[in-house]
Design an enzyme around this catalytic site. Structure first.
Site, mmCIF file in Angstrom:
data_model
loop_
_atom_site.group_PDB
_atom_site.id
_atom_site.type_symbol
_atom_site.label_atom_id
_atom_site.label_comp_id
_atom_site.label_asym_id
_atom_site.label_seq_id
_atom_site.Cartn_x
_atom_site.Cartn_y
_atom_site.Cartn_z
ATOM 1 N N GLU A 49 0.812 -1.222 0.000
ATOM 2 C CA GLU A 49 0.000 0.000 0.000
ATOM 3 C C GLU A 49 0.847 1.274 0.000
ATOM 4 O OE1 GLU A 49 -2.918 -0.320 3.141
ATOM 5 O OE2 GLU A 49 -4.198 -1.541 1.853
ATOM 6 N N GLU A 57 -6.718 -7.510 -1.200
ATOM 7 C CA GLU A 57 -7.130 -7.557 0.209
ATOM 8 C C GLU A 57 -8.575 -7.112 0.330
ATOM 9 O OE1 GLU A 57 -4.872 -5.264 3.042
ATOM 10 O OE2 GLU A 57 -2.965 -5.870 2.183
HETATM 11 C C1 GAL Z 1 -4.634 -2.827 4.876
HETATM 12 C C2 GAL Z 1 -3.180 -3.236 5.021
HETATM 13 C C3 GAL Z 1 -3.055 -4.503 5.833
HETATM 14 C C4 GAL Z 1 -3.877 -4.412 7.087
HETATM 15 C C5 GAL Z 1 -5.300 -4.119 6.703
HETATM 16 C C6 GAL Z 1 -6.282 -4.140 7.845
HETATM 17 O O1 GAL Z 1 -4.776 -1.511 4.478
HETATM 18 O O2 GAL Z 1 -2.569 -3.454 3.770
HETATM 19 O O3 GAL Z 1 -1.699 -4.722 6.138
HETATM 20 O O4 GAL Z 1 -3.364 -3.441 7.931
HETATM 21 O O5 GAL Z 1 -5.351 -2.874 6.059
HETATM 22 O O6 GAL Z 1 -6.360 -2.983 8.556
#
Ligand code: GAL
Length: 580
Positions: free
Chosen positions: A151, A302
């Site tokens: 990210e 994700e």
């Molecule tokens: C995303 C990040 C993950 C984790 C997730 C949940 O933005 O890439 O590593 O932190 O949020 O909060």
């Protein structure tokens, strides 16, 4: 559909952080992964401190065992470079490489993303650890893809950043005169007489210079892209046939122009965490990702089994994980991935559930995860056809950044909200829309919505004109066309660059044959914008792909699929609509 390497169909899995668990748990992990149909996991995203416990000394033995175990279970690996979270020793050895905020505070290690992307020590350390990983795992049969960093989005205002910003500005403008002109240096005595006077937008007394702020975001995007490219080049050198990507994060705060980045990734990947209106937000994020990918497949890297609503984290309702996943797949995702495989016990995100929640395998969530894993292979044939979209909503990160500037007619302006509203109205009206940049080829769309496109280049304005001259319909909303690429107002009347096309100056309107050009001069409520476009809001999501139709009922009542079945509340169907 043959990649990530070795995955012929849809990807299914998530971030896997085995370093947070004793090795006995790893065996249970792979057994459960097999049960859930997982075929890809992202490993090592935050493992730098375990991989390089002290400068230049590496420990790969544990990761060797993880990759071998996964390979033995037929699970492929999306191997991360861990550069989003340098280890504690890094900040102590290189304090000058820690982030400095706009108000001059130098941050300390203790969370993640605490580095300056322009600091030479950070760039060197990043390339080194990426090279070590690539050397170690080239040829490993589990390696399917590289997940560079995590990210991208961290900015810094330190002296390294200032020096790099000046170099970037010289490249963009050539001379100080040109820079002063672009930044309207004549205003508030901001004329620079030497390059050393030029600064990042650090904390200042009153309203900052909007052109400086805009350029700094452009710079950060390019600077982070350079960091991505450096790692990708190192990985390519050792593993030329392994694709590399990075997971895009959505948000108004992100100083990354993902559209420009997309061409540099081998597969566009996005993270998505909806909040207030998950079905619509999901459709928007997915259509945006497809736009960045230029119509090619992309990957939901994700998502969560919970929904964030600001102060609360709420478990998704029964069936919701599947419905939202299906929406991503229908809109072009190459699979569904989660953050994360197993919910963490400690650390900063203990309440963030995983595919395996704290309750373990005997849980509703894991049962739904297993059902989804079983469903995905049956969708592969339907996913071979392209997504059909008859309408487009225009989106430009730079226009959004420009609209965050001070001194505009209202402090209530919100670019993302305006674009999402336009998309939402189409979505609720059953229209699948592409979300694309104003420079995109618009010839395939009957209808193009242009919400609050404050900043636009002359070329892009000409592109909109071509769309209308070609017979398409263009709907332009408030504040569009007003500014040039330096965030300077185009004089002569609003909507500036689109004035002639729309035939509008102040209140005058001239419809332009053979196309239709409408100017929406105020922010309409959804119902009125729907009415203007002749659409009926509906909770039934319909996406056509070739002869296939995906239908998802997000509502609480039965919904009739046109020429298809009656769907119960929460029901879905993927079926052939047309023959031949
Ligand atoms: C995303 C990040 C993950 C984790 C997730 C949940 O933005 O890439 O590593 O932190 O949020 O909060």
């Amino acid at each position: 559909m043959d990649w990530p390497k070795g995955i012929g169909g849809l990807c299914y899995g998530g971030d896997y952080n085995p370093e947070q668990w004793p090795e006995e748990v790893w065996k249970e992990d792979v057994a459960l992964m097999r049960r859930a149909g997982v075929n890809l996991v992202s490993v090592g995203v935050f493992s730098w401190a375990r991989l390089e416990p002290s400068p230049g000394s590496y420990d790969f033995a544990w990761l060797d065992r993880v990759l071998d175990l996964l390979h033995g279970a037929g699970v492929r690996v999306n191997l991360a470079t861990p550069t989003a979270s340098p280890p504690p020793w890094f900040g102590l050895a290189h304090p000058d490489a820690l982030t400095v905020t706009a108000d001059g505070t130098r941050l300390t290690h203790g969370s993640r993303d605490t580095y300056c992307v322009s600091a030479p020590a950070y760039r060197e350390a990043s390339a080194r650890i990426a090279g070590e990983l690539a050397r170690r795992y080239r040829g490993h049969p589990a390696l399917a893809m590289w997940h560079v960093h995590n990210e991208y989005g961290t900015g810094c205002h330190c002296d390294h950043a200032a020096a790099a910003f000046r170099t970037w500005l010289r490249g963009r403008y050539g001379t100080l005169d040109a820079l002063n002109d672009a930044w309207t240096g004549s205003f508030w005595s901001q004329h620079h007489s030497a390059w050393e006077q030029v600064m990042p937008p650090r904390a200042t007394q009153y309203l900052p210079n909007p052109a400086q702020t805009l350029d700094f975001r452009r710079f950060l995007s390019d600077e982070m892209l350079a960091h991505f490219r450096e790692q990708k080049a190192v990985l390519r050198e050792h593993t030329p046939d392994v694709p590399a990507t990075t997971n895009f994060v959505l948000g108004d705060w992100v100083p990354v122009d993902h559209r420009r980045w997309a061409a540099e990734t081998d597969l566009v990947a996005v993270d998505h965490y909806p909040a207030a209106d998950p079905p619509q937000e999901t459709a928007f994020a997915a259509d945006l990702a497809r736009g960045w990918a230029g119509g090619r497949p992309w990957l939901l890297m994700e998502q969560a089994v919970v929904t964030y609503t600001g102060p609360r984290m709420i478990a998704k309702r029964p069936g919701e994980i599947t419905r939202l996943s299906l929406s991503h797949i229908a809109r072009g995702s190459r699979g569904v991935m989660f953050f994360q495989w197993r919910a963490s016990r400690g650390g900063a995100e203990p309440r963030h559930a995983g595919m395996v929640p704290h309750a373990g395998e005997d849980s509703r969530i894991f049962r739904e995860i297993t059902e989804l894993g079983a469903l995905l292979p049956s969708l592969e044939e339907a996913c071979r056809a392209p997504v059909e979209a008859g309408a487009a909503v225009l989106w430009d990160a730079e226009a959004g950044w420009a609209l965050q500037a001070p001194g505009l007619p209202s402090t209530g302006l919100d670019y993302t909200r305006a674009v999402r509203q336009a998309h939402r109205v189409l979505y609720r009206g059953g229209v699948t829309a592409d979300v694309v940049h104003p420079s995109a080829d618009l010839s395939a769309y009957r209808l193009v919505l242009v919400p609050a496109l404050y900043l636009i280049s002359d070329d892009d304005a000409a592109n909109l004109r071509r769309h209308v001259e070609g017979g398409g319909t263009l709907v332009v909303t408030y504040l569009s066309g007003v500014a040039d690429l330096c965030a300077r107002v185009r004089t002569g009347g609003y909507p500036g660059a689109l004035r002639d096309l729309l035939g509008v100056r102040v209140e005058e309107s001239h419809p332009l044959p053979p196309g239709t050009a409408l100017y929406v001069s105020t922010r309409l409520p959804d119902a009125d914008l729907s009415r203007l476009l002749g659409l009926e809001p509906s909770p039934l999501e319909l996406v056509r792909r070739g002869e296939w139709v995906f239908a998802v009922n997000h509502g609480d009542d039965e919904q009739q699929v046109p020429d298809g079945p009656l769907l119960p509340p929460g029901g879905y169907a993927v079926r052939r609509a047309r023959q031949g």
